[in-house]
Write a protein that holds these residues in place. Structure first.
Motif, PDB file in Angstrom:
ATOM      1  N   ASP A 137      22.968  -1.928 -28.032  1.00  0.00           N
ATOM      2  CA  ASP A 137      21.529  -2.089 -28.246  1.00  0.00           C
ATOM      3  C   ASP A 137      20.896  -3.166 -27.374  1.00  0.00           C
ATOM      4  O   ASP A 137      19.680  -3.191 -27.200  1.00  0.00           O
ATOM      5  CB  ASP A 137      21.234  -2.374 -29.721  1.00  0.00           C
ATOM      6  N   LEU A 145      16.764  -3.988 -15.804  1.00  0.00           N
ATOM      7  CA  LEU A 145      16.814  -4.834 -16.993  1.00  0.00           C
ATOM      8  C   LEU A 145      16.629  -6.304 -16.631  1.00  0.00           C
ATOM      9  O   LEU A 145      15.928  -7.049 -17.331  1.00  0.00           O
ATOM     10  CB  LEU A 145      18.145  -4.618 -17.705  1.00  0.00           C
ATOM     11  N   HIS A 162      12.901   9.579 -25.726  1.00  0.00           N
ATOM     12  CA  HIS A 162      12.838   8.621 -26.824  1.00  0.00           C
ATOM     13  C   HIS A 162      11.523   7.854 -26.760  1.00  0.00           C
ATOM     14  O   HIS A 162      11.119   7.379 -25.716  1.00  0.00           O
ATOM     15  CB  HIS A 162      14.026   7.645 -26.710  1.00  0.00           C
ATOM     16  N   TYR A 188      25.552   3.140 -24.527  1.00  0.00           N
ATOM     17  CA  TYR A 188      25.095   1.767 -24.333  1.00  0.00           C
ATOM     18  C   TYR A 188      25.087   1.021 -25.662  1.00  0.00           C
ATOM     19  O   TYR A 188      25.093   1.626 -26.741  1.00  0.00           O
ATOM     20  CB  TYR A 188      23.688   1.761 -23.723  1.00  0.00           C
ATOM     21  N   TYR A 232      22.243   8.724 -24.199  1.00  0.00           N
ATOM     22  CA  TYR A 232      21.255   9.535 -23.501  1.00  0.00           C
ATOM     23  C   TYR A 232      21.976  10.582 -22.658  1.00  0.00           C
ATOM     24  O   TYR A 232      23.004  10.304 -22.025  1.00  0.00           O
ATOM     25  CB  TYR A 232      20.375   8.672 -22.604  1.00  0.00           C
ATOM     26  N   GLU A 288      18.572  -1.831 -24.694  1.00  0.00           N
ATOM     27  CA  GLU A 288      17.318  -1.155 -25.017  1.00  0.00           C
ATOM     28  C   GLU A 288      16.378  -2.017 -25.846  1.00  0.00           C
ATOM     29  O   GLU A 288      15.155  -1.895 -25.736  1.00  0.00           O
ATOM     30  CB  GLU A 288      17.606   0.151 -25.769  1.00  0.00           C
ATOM     31  N   ASP A 289      16.913  -2.897 -26.664  1.00  0.00           N
ATOM     32  CA  ASP A 289      16.071  -3.686 -27.568  1.00  0.00           C
ATOM     33  C   ASP A 289      15.609  -4.999 -26.964  1.00  0.00           C
ATOM     34  O   ASP A 289      14.856  -5.744 -27.604  1.00  0.00           O
ATOM     35  CB  ASP A 289      16.835  -3.984 -28.864  1.00  0.00           C
ATOM     36  N   HIS A 330       9.526   5.009 -26.785  1.00  0.00           N
ATOM     37  CA  HIS A 330       9.544   3.546 -26.722  1.00  0.00           C
ATOM     38  C   HIS A 330       8.160   2.954 -26.996  1.00  0.00           C
ATOM     39  O   HIS A 330       8.064   1.811 -27.421  1.00  0.00           O
ATOM     40  CB  HIS A 330      10.013   3.076 -25.346  1.00  0.00           C
ATOM     41  N   VAL A 347      20.048   0.564 -13.722  1.00  0.00           N
ATOM     42  CA  VAL A 347      19.670   0.090 -15.055  1.00  0.00           C
ATOM     43  C   VAL A 347      19.760  -1.425 -15.145  1.00  0.00           C
ATOM     44  O   VAL A 347      18.827  -2.096 -15.629  1.00  0.00           O
ATOM     45  CB  VAL A 347      20.559   0.749 -16.126  1.00  0.00           C
ATOM     46  N   PRO A 400      12.315  -0.088 -21.329  1.00  0.00           N
ATOM     47  CA  PRO A 400      12.219   1.386 -21.366  1.00  0.00           C
ATOM     48  C   PRO A 400      13.457   2.030 -20.755  1.00  0.00           C
ATOM     49  O   PRO A 400      13.427   2.527 -19.620  1.00  0.00           O
ATOM     50  CB  PRO A 400      10.964   1.663 -20.543  1.00  0.00           C
ATOM     51  N   LEU A 401      14.536   2.090 -21.507  1.00  0.00           N
ATOM     52  CA  LEU A 401      15.799   2.587 -20.969  1.00  0.00           C
ATOM     53  C   LEU A 401      15.699   4.060 -20.574  1.00  0.00           C
ATOM     54  O   LEU A 401      16.164   4.462 -19.499  1.00  0.00           O
ATOM     55  CB  LEU A 401      16.921   2.385 -21.991  1.00  0.00           C
ATOM     56  N   ALA A 402      15.104   4.885 -21.441  1.00  0.00           N
ATOM     57  CA  ALA A 402      15.012   6.320 -21.129  1.00  0.00           C
ATOM     58  C   ALA A 402      14.205   6.555 -19.853  1.00  0.00           C
ATOM     59  O   ALA A 402      14.579   7.373 -19.007  1.00  0.00           O
ATOM     60  CB  ALA A 402      14.387   7.066 -22.303  1.00  0.00           C
TER      61      ALA A 402
END
Length: 356
Positions: free
Chosen positions: A267, A308, A349, A265, A220, A270-271, A351, A304, A281-283
Motif C-alpha cells: 500500500d 512516486l 481504480h 504492490y 493491477y 498507492e496511499d 483515485h 513507477v 495515482p498508481l493506476a
C-alpha cells in the motif's frame, strides 16, 4: 588477518579515550599554568579541557557510527538472503521486483514477495508486515520460509494460506515468550496488534489466475493500454487478529494473456500523499507506462518509482514494494480467448474519490 584486526580495533577504541583522559589529568596535575588562578591561566585550562572533551565526543561519535554501519550491513545482508530477488523468468513469465524505502538509512522493512514454479502452477505471494526493524524481519522470515515449503506440498491455495497462518501464530508466540520470559506460558493471543496483509496468486499453464487475499491491495492488470484492478471482491481480514474462515474458496480472476502483465504492490505504492495531500495515482501511472508500446517489467518498475519520487518530492512517507509479472509464454490463452464470465474488470481504480 581478520583475527588480528578485531583485537587491534578494540584496543584502539579503549586506548584513545584513555589517552585523552590521561592528557587532561597530566595537564592538571603537572602543568604550572593549571595551578594558577589568573584569567589567562583559566582560559588556557578551559581550552585544554574543551579540546579533550571534543576529542572524546568525536571518538564516541565515530565509534557509534561505525557500529551503526556494521549493524546496517548485517541487517541488509540478512534481508537480501530472506527477500532474494526473484528469477528473471519463471515458467514463461518474466518477473521483476524492487523496493523503495521511506528512510534512506533503513535496511530492514516489512515487505515480502516471492515467485515459485510448482507442479500446481506458478504461485506468488505479496505481503506487508505491520512495523519495521528486526521484529518485522523475523516475521518476514517465518512467512517466506513457510510459503516456500507449502507451495510445493499443498495442492490448493487454501492449504498454503492456512500454513502461513499457522507459521505466523507460532512465530508470534515464540517471539512473545522471548520478549516476556517471566510470563511462564505462551499466551493464546501473543501479540494482538500484530498483523500481516497477504495476497496469494496461482497462475496455471493456460494463464488462468486464482487468488486468495487477506487484507492486501488487489494487483493491477495491464492489458493493452489500460490498467485495472485484477478483482473487486472484498478481501478477507489480514492474518493475525482473526482466524481464517472454515471455507476458503479461491477467487477466479480470469486469464493472463500473452503480453499482459500483473503488478503486485504494497500500500505504500498507492496511499502515499504529496505535499497537497493527494494520493499517488498508481493506476494512471501504470496506464501511461504502457500507453505507447509494451514495456518490460523492469521499465514498469523504473517508471513507477520515478513517478512516486516526483510525487513525494523525493521523500516518500512509507516503504513500497512492487512485483511485476509479464506473460511471455509462446502458447497461452489470450484475453480474447478467455470465457466471457472470466473477463477481468478493466475499470480504472477511482483515485479521485480519495483526493483531498
Amino acid at each position: 588477518m581478520f583475527g588480528i584486526r578485531r583485537p587491534l580495533r578494540r584496543a584502539l577504541s579503549l586506548g584513545l579515550p584513555t589517552a585523552w583522559g590521561a592528557t587532561a589529568v597530566t595537564y592538571k596535575m603537572t602543568c604550572p599554568l593549571a595551578q594558577q588562578d589568573g584569567l589567562g591561566a583559566r582560559l588556557v585550562t578551559s581550552a585544554v579541557f574543551f579540546v579533550v572533551g571534543t576529542g572524546l565526543i568525536q571518538h564516541v561519535r565515530q565509534t557509534l557510527l561505525r557500529e551503526l554501519r556494521q549493524a546496517r550491513r548485517v541487517a541488509g545482508a540478512a534481508q537480501s538472503v530472506l527477500l532474494r530477488p526473484p528469477p528473471p523468468r519463471v515458467e514463461g513469465l518474466k518477473v521483476a521486483a524492487a523496493q523503495l524505502s521511506a528512510d534512506r538509512g533503513a535496511s530492514i522493512g516489512g515487505d515480502l514477495y516471492e515467485v515459485v514454479a510448482t507442479e500446481h502452477g506458478v504461485r506468488v505471494v505479496m505481503g506487508d508486515v505491520r512495523g519495521h526493524g528486526l521484529p518485522a524481519l523475523g516475521t518476514v522470515a517465518a512467512l517466506l520460509g513457510s510459503f516456500r515449503e507449502a507451495v510445493h506440498d499443498e495442492p490448493e491455495l487454501d492449504g498454503v494460506l492456512r500454513r502461513l497462518e499457522r507459521a505466523l501464530a507460532r512465530h508470534l508466540r515464540e517471539r512473545h515468550s522471548e520478549e516476556h520470559p517471566a510470563s511462564g506460558r505462551p499466551p493464546d493471543t501473543p501479540v494482538a496488534e500484530e498483523f500481516v496483509t497477504v495476497l496469494l496468486l496461482e497462475i496455471d499453464a493456460e494463464g488462468g489466475v486464482r487468488a486468495l487475499n487477506c487484507g492486501h491491495p488487489w494487483p493491477y492488470l495491464l492489458r493493452g493500454t489500460e490498467a485495472g484492478p485484477l478483482a473487486r471482491s472484498e478481501p478477507l481480514p489480514p492474518l493475525g487478529p482473526f482466524p481464517l474462515p472454515p471455507e476458503l474458496p479461491a477467487t477466479p480472476c480470469g486469464h493472463l494473456g500473452r503480453g499482459e502483465s500483473l503488478v503486485l504492490y504494497t500500500d505504500g505504492a498507492e496511499d502515499v500523499r504529496d505535499t497537497r495531500g493527494r494520493f499517488f495515482p498508481l493506476a494512471e501511472t501504470l496506464a501511461k507506462a504502457v500507453h505507447d508500446h509494451p514495456v518490460s517489467p523492469e521499465q514498469i518498475l523504473r517508471t513507477v518509482f520515478g513517478a512516486l519520487l516526483r510525487h513525494t518530492a523525493g521523500s516518500p512517507t512509507d516503504d513500497a514494494a512492487l512485483l511485476v509479472l509479464r506473460n511471455e509464454r509462446a502458447h497461452s490463452a489470450t484475453s480474447h480467448d478467455a470465457p466471457a464470465g472470466d473477463d477481468l474488470p478493466m475499470t480504472r481504480h477511482d483515485h479521485d474519490v480519495r483526493t483531498t
